[in-house]
Structures are given as structure tokens and as C-alpha cells.
Design a protein around this motif. Structure first.
Motif, mmCIF file in Angstrom:
data_model
loop_
_atom_site.group_PDB
_atom_site.id
_atom_site.type_symbol
_atom_site.label_atom_id
_atom_site.label_comp_id
_atom_site.label_asym_id
_atom_site.label_seq_id
_atom_site.Cartn_x
_atom_site.Cartn_y
_atom_site.Cartn_z
ATOM 1 N N UNK A 5 0.838 -1.208 0.000
ATOM 2 C CA UNK A 5 0.000 0.000 0.000
ATOM 3 C C UNK A 5 0.869 1.253 0.000
ATOM 4 N N UNK A 6 1.956 1.173 0.765
ATOM 5 C CA UNK A 6 2.847 2.321 0.875
ATOM 6 C C UNK A 6 3.550 2.584 -0.460
ATOM 7 N N UNK A 9 1.207 4.147 -2.785
ATOM 8 C CA UNK A 9 0.950 5.542 -2.412
ATOM 9 C C UNK A 9 2.074 6.441 -2.940
ATOM 10 N N UNK A 10 3.308 5.993 -2.736
ATOM 11 C CA UNK A 10 4.450 6.773 -3.212
ATOM 12 C C UNK A 10 4.512 6.772 -4.737
ATOM 13 N N UNK A 13 2.146 9.253 -5.921
ATOM 14 C CA UNK A 13 2.632 10.593 -5.629
ATOM 15 C C UNK A 13 3.742 11.015 -6.604
ATOM 16 N N UNK A 16 2.214 11.744 -9.886
ATOM 17 C CA UNK A 16 1.535 13.044 -9.865
ATOM 18 C C UNK A 16 2.556 14.178 -9.930
ATOM 19 N N UNK A 17 3.686 13.990 -9.218
ATOM 20 C CA UNK A 17 4.756 14.997 -9.229
ATOM 21 C C UNK A 17 5.252 15.253 -10.640
ATOM 22 N N UNK A 91 11.468 13.623 5.058
ATOM 23 C CA UNK A 91 10.560 12.546 5.456
ATOM 24 C C UNK A 91 11.302 11.478 6.258
ATOM 25 N N UNK A 99 12.681 2.312 3.722
ATOM 26 C CA UNK A 99 13.139 3.272 2.717
ATOM 27 C C UNK A 99 13.210 2.702 1.308
#
Lengths: 256, 401
Positions: A5-6, A9-10, A13, A16-17, A91, A99
Motif C-alpha cells: 500500500x505504501x 501511495x508513493x 505521488x 503526480x509529481x 521525510x 526506505x
């Protein structure tokens, strides 16, 4: 913690960036490769009069395009991922997270964007009758898996080392362009003087260029030993990358 | 006894000394090939801490004592250099303002990231998102980038995520104080609820008031080591007393008069029969008996002055024999004893010092000085130094009577 999930999510992101602030958003991912294809075909076909040796049926544009997109995905994934730990210093210093996720998401983003471009290019070339073998389409997509794994292996090594030695990202740009010209992306193996041809096999990317061409353009073929070596290399690089990253991971925040 | 939620054993953290870029390369080489890096500055040493479920622990100490480092080790942001931390539950950390929030993204997006970082799956997140947004209660700002938020709104957002997660352990500091009145009330209500429901809290605080209010235990960190660990009142009082002494010692010390050979000088000052240099420990409302032995060169009867001051030197009460119309009693040719008893000592817990001086019989000239310190133990949240006799009026009728 749900790592998948993480990562997703990244991944979202980073994606999108990449297109944040652009009018067309995701459409740009399709538009860009088309524009790039148009430019390269103009320059190479009409200015340099480049042609593929030993064949009259295969145009230079498909010859180049089929090699260039995997390369762009690979090199961009490695280059962008190298600074991903450094870029997320804020972060990492404040929140506990695995990481590797950052590196995986970054590599996945580059591949996702350029694979979309690749599919679009292949379809356009097929529709415009450039001699694409659609039977090789699915194996070609599958070939992206080890390529992506190879990129991830390198990315893990470089991202970890970059934390300590900041010159790496600078040097890497040069090394990657050397690697590109050291692989038969813009030319064919037979165009090289006899004594240099063997050197191409030292470049891990050579196998992928030639395999993509063999699958989609029926140009050359994939030898089993080469496939074996490529897969072993991928696994080895991924393993080393994982080990290096694990070892340095605990010390990132000390040096960020 | 159940396994502790948090257990640290010999926990230590040190940072590499990195002055030049060549140091970084050397450190990389050492880490890659030997796994250890020797040249380091230690910030935390040998921390052994058990935090059980349902416990509330305050972490106190000066700036740079290692509080944040310890928290980061517990939450897993940092990896220990030596020793180990074991965590048997979910940790929610609400520390620095907006930690983990990306300023360019909307509140909604940051909630999603933050919740995922805390281990919430996509489906669960979708279910709880409305509840989180309602708790944060920042209106249309939820879809604005976080960089446009006020600090209060950032805290609201952060707290809303934690509140919905209900972690086994909550690690926080005074960041909550940033919120406005109504939000603070909401936070406190939630926290009380959380603690009542068996939640565990680690609070980093510079306010002893907050520490005593919310926590049962306290850990005082000093220069990277545990100075004291125990019941919150005892630890906070020791900590405050330490600071008062530090302040007092920073001020110029009174020049001690070379008293020997003067008309009067002090032989001994004892508290409850003890004249050692170590502070005497007293319980609240205990009896304090002060005995002052004075040498009188000419055999005249001195006046004895006794004062109680706070550890930082703030005077609390002073009295002399002549004020009360008394005199010290004679024990030898040239020796007198002044003895004073404070029954039901009204002092609040903390560190204090007793000061004694002899004066000439006329009560004009002051000669020698002697000091002994003592500590009052106990649990109370009353403020100040002394409990004044008081009673609360319960209703109008009682007031009238």
C-alpha cells in the motif's frame, strides 16, 4: 506496515509529481514519446540518411524506436532513483518507513511512464505498417520485467551510496550516456569494426536492445546463453543492491 | 508480568563526525566493508527503559539531553548504534509540527500518506477518511496545499490522523499547545479517553505541570543518560531542584567570612540530628528540627537566626531567637545551642536550604553563615513553595454561617 500500500501511495505521488502543473496531465505521457519519435525520425532519416544495414524492409525509425524507449525507461529510472533518498531527507528524518519503498516507487514510476510510451509507439508503428511483429508484443512486455529488476538493483546501490557521496548523481549522467553509446541503440552490432563487437556483450543493456529488436522486428535473434547471462546478471545486481541498501540504510539519517 | 510495550536495553546512539567530504567517503567504505564506523559522537548511552501497556511516561531534560533522539529510536526513525529497542505494538508519533507532511500536497492527500505510513490499508482509509476530516475540522482547507495552512491547522490534521488510528502507544510533545481553545479541549478529551481506555503515552515536556497532569512516571535524561527514573512527582521535583541549584551556583557566591576568631562562629548545623552534607529527605508535613551550635568567644549569649530558602536562594521564611523573645541554651563555657522545630512543615515538595547565622546579643551584627539542604518528597500539583492554610467554601449557606 503494509509495504505494498505504501509503495502504491508513493508511486501515485511520484507520478503526480511528474505531471504536476502541466495542462494535459497524464496525456503528456503519450504526447511526449510521439513528439520525440517525430524529431528523431526527421533527424536520422532525413538529415543523417541513416539506414539499417543488411536489410531494405526495415526502416531506421522502428529500428531506433524499439531500442530507445526501453533505454529511456532504464536510464531515467536509475538516474532519478539515485537521488530519491536524498530528496526525501525531510521525510526520512521524521517518519519511520521502509526506505526501499521510495526507490521501488521511483523506478516503477519511470517504467510506467515509458512503458505507456512504448506501447503507443509500437501500436503506431504497427498501424503505419513498419513491419512490427505483433506476435512478439507480449514477450517484449515480459522482457521489461528483468529490465526493471536490473534498474532496481542499480537504483538501490546508487541511492544508498548517493547519501554518502553526493558526486555520484553528477557522474552517473555521464556514465549512462557512455553506456548508451556502448550499446547498439543507435547502430547495429554489424556496423562496428570486428574487433570491438565482443565488447558490446560486457554492457548489460546490449542483451535487451537486441532482444527487443528480435522480438518485435524479427531483426537478429535471442541466444539462450545470452538470456541466461542476462538473467543471472539481473538477479546478482538485485541481490547486491539489496545487500548494500540494507547495510547502509541504518546510517542514512546520520549523513543526510 | 506481561511483556512491556517498549523495552530498551543498553540503548545508545552516536553520530559520525563528518567535517569534510572525504570523511563521508571513508565512513561509506567502513560501513560497507566492516559494518562499523568508529569515529563518532555519542548522544545517548545505555538507556534501559520499560514502558508497559497503560503506562504514561514523561520524558524530561534539558535541551540536547537526548530526548528527541530517544523518541526517534523508539519510533524507529533512527536505528540504535548500540543496544536494542523492542516494540510490541503500533506507535503513533505526533512530534514536530507537520513532520511527514508534504507542503505541496493537499490536506486530504497528506492524510492518505500519513495513514498509509501508519499502516492503514486503502480500504480502511476510505472508510475512515470522513471521520478524520471531521475531527480535523478545517473546512475547505482540506483540499488546499498544506503550505497554506496555519500551524494550528497542521496540528489539527496530524492529530486527526493519530486519533483515528488509536495506536497502542502515543508519542507526543507540546505540539498540541499550538491548537486553539476548542481544539485543545477536543484533544484533551480524546487523550483522557485514550488513557482511560488503556492507551500508553510518552510525553516529552518542558512543562512540569503537563508532565504531572498527564503522566504517572517520569524519566529524566541528562547528557544522554538516565539521571532518574521513577514516580513523576519525585523525578520532576529533583529536576526542578537541580535547575534551581544550577541557577544559584551561576550567581556569585557570598564570600564566606573567615569566622574563626570572631566573637561568634558556628560549630555545627544539623537537621533532624543529621549534619552530613547530603540533602536530608523529608516527607510532606514531617517535622523539621534545626539545631545550631554557636561558639561564643566571650561567653556572651548570641542571637541565632535561622532561615529557609528555596534551592535557588529565594527566601521563604526567616526568624531569630530575639524576634520570638527566646534565647539559645548554654551547653558549655563558650558554647550555645539554638534549637528550632517546625512541626507539620507546610513546604511543598522540592529542594530547600536551611541557613543559620549567629548575631551579637544586641541583634545588630551578623557573623557566620552555615547551610544545609533538604528535600521534601511527595505528590502534589499545588503551585508555589508553601501550602497556606485554607478551605474551600462549598455553598452560600456555609459562607453565611
Amino acid at each position: 506496515m503494509s509495504v505494498v500500500a505504501l509503495t502504491l501511495r508513493f508511486f501515485r505521488r511520484t507520478l503526480a509529481d511528474r505531471f504536476a502543473g502541466s495542462f494535459s496531465g497524464g496525456l503528456w505521457a503519450l504526447f511526449q514519446p510521439l513528439l520525440q519519435l517525430a524529431i528523431t525520425s526527421f533527424v536520422f532519416v532525413h538529415v543523417f540518411k541513416a539506414r539499417v544495414p543488411g536489410t531494405d524492409t526495415l526502416g531506421y525509425v522502428p529500428f531506433l524506436a524499439i531500442a530507445l524507449w526501453p533505454w529511456t525507461a532504464f536510464s531515467e529510472a536509475v538516474l532519478r532513483s539515485t537521488t530519491v533518498i536524498q530528496d526525501n531527507a525531510a521525510l526520512i528524518g521524521k517518519v519511520a518507513l521502509p526506505r526501499e519503498v521510495l526507490v521501488v516507487a521511483s523506478v516503477a514510476t519511470s517504467f510506467a511512464i515509458h512503458m505507456v510510451g512504448f506501447v503507443a509507439i509500437v501500436l503506431i508503428l504497427a498501424v503505419t505498417g513498419q513491419g512490427i511483429h505483433l506476435a512478439g508484443f507480449v514477450p517484449a512486455i515480459l522482457l521489461y520485467i528483468p529490465l526493471c529488476a536490473l534498474a532496481l538493483g542499480f537504483a538501490l546501490i546508487f541511492a544508498a551510496v548517493q547519501v554518502f557521496v553526493r558526486d555520484l548523481a553528477q557522474a552517473l549522467g555521464q556514465v549512462l550516456s557512455l553506456l548508451m553509446f556502448g550499446a547498439p541503440v543507435y547502430y547495429d552490432r554489424v556496423q562496428l569494426p570486428e574487433q570491438f563487437r565482443g565488447w558490446l556483450d560486457a554492457n548489460p543493456f546490449t542483451f535487451y536492445v537486441e532482444s527487443f529488436r528480435a522480438l518485435l522486428l524479427d531483426h537478429g535473434d535471442i541466444s539462450m546463453p545470452a538470456l541466461g547471462i542476462a538473467m543471472t546478471t539481473t538477479v546478482a545486481v538485485l541481490w547486491v543492491g539489496h545487500r548494500v541498501f540494507r547495510r547502509l540504510d541504518a546510517h542514512f539519517e546520520d549523513f543526510l | 508480568m506481561s511483556t512491556p510495550l517498549i523495552q530498551t536495553r543498553g540503548l545508545g546512539k552516536s553520530y559520525p563526525k563528518v567535517h569534510r567530504s572525504s570523511d563521508r567517503l571513508r565512513a561509506l567504505g567502513r560501513l560497507l566493508f566492516t559494518g562499523v564506523d568508529r569515529d563518532r559522537i555519542s548522544v545517548l548511552r545505555d538507556i534501559n527503559l520499560d514502558v508497559h501497556r497503560g503506562e504514561s511516561l514523561a520524558l524530561i531534560g534539558e535541551n540536547g539531553a537526548g530526548k528527541s533522539t530517544l523518541l526517534k529510536l523508539i519510533t524507529g526513525v533512527l536505528r540504535p548504534t548500540t543496544g536494542s529497542v523492542s516494540v510490541n505494538g503500533e506507535i503513533g508519533a505526533l512530534l514536530e509540527l507537520g513532520a511527514g507532511f508534504h507542503p505541496e500536497y493537499s490536506g486530504r492527500d497528506n492524510i492518505a500518506m500519513s495513514a498509509t505510513l501508519h499502516g492503514l490499508s486503502g480500504a480502511e482509509l476510505r472508510k475512515r477518511l470522513p471521520e478524520i476530516i471531521a475531527f480535523a475540522d478545517i473546512g475547505r482547507y482540506i483540499d488546499e496545499p498544506v503550505k497554506h495552512y496555519s500551524s494550528g491547522m497542521v496540528v489539527r490534521l496530524g492529530f486527526a490522523v493519530i486519533a483515528s488510528l488509536r495506536p497502542d502507544l502515543l508519542v507526543t510533545d507540546e505540539v498540541l499547545a499550538v491548537g486553539d481553545e476548542s481544539f485543545q479541549k477536543k484533544c484533551v478529551r480524546w487523550m483522557t479517553d485514550y488513557l482511560d481506555g488503556g492507551g500508553t503515552l510518552i510525553l516529552v515536556s518542558h512543562s512540569m505541570y503537563h508532565a504531572q497532569k498527564l503522566c504517572r512516571h517520569a524519566c529524566w535524561l541528562r547528557n544522554g543518560e538516565v539521571e532518574m527514573l521513577g514516580e513523576v512527582f519525585e523525578v520532576t521535583q529533583a529536576y526542578l531542584a537541580f535547575h534551581e541549584r544550577k541557577l544559584a551556583s551561576a550567581q556569585p557566591v557570598h564570600e564566606v567570612v573567615a569566622a574563626q576568631g570572631l566573637e561568634f562562629h558556628l560549630l555545627e548545623l544539623s537537621l533532624n540530628g543529621e549534619s552530613r552534607d547530603t540533602p536530608l529527605l523529608l516527607d510532606r508535613d514531617a517535622t523539621l528540627c534545626i539545631q545550631v551550635r554557636v561558639h561564643s568567644r566571650d561567653g556572651r549569649v548570641p542571637v541565632v537566626v535561622v532561615g529557609v530558602v528555596r534551592a535557588d536562594g529565594t527566601p521563604i521564611y526567616g526568624v531569630s531567637t530575639d524576634m520570638d523573645g527566646c534565647a539559645p541554651y548554654r551547653v558549655g563555657d563558650e558554647e550555645y545551642v539554638g534549637e528550632l522545630e517546625f512541626g507539620d512543615l507546610a513546604l511543598l515538595p522540592g529542594g530547600y536550604t536551611v541557613r543559620a547565622h549567629p548575631m551579637d546579643p544586641e541583634g545588630v551584627r551578623l557573623f557566620d553563615t552555615m547551610e544545609r539542604s533538604f528535600m521534601v518528597r511527595g505528590a502534589t500539583r499545588e503551585l508555589g513553595f508553601v501550602r497556606l492554610a485554607h478551605r474551600w467554601i462549598h455553598d452560600e449557606a456555609e459562607k453565611a454561617s
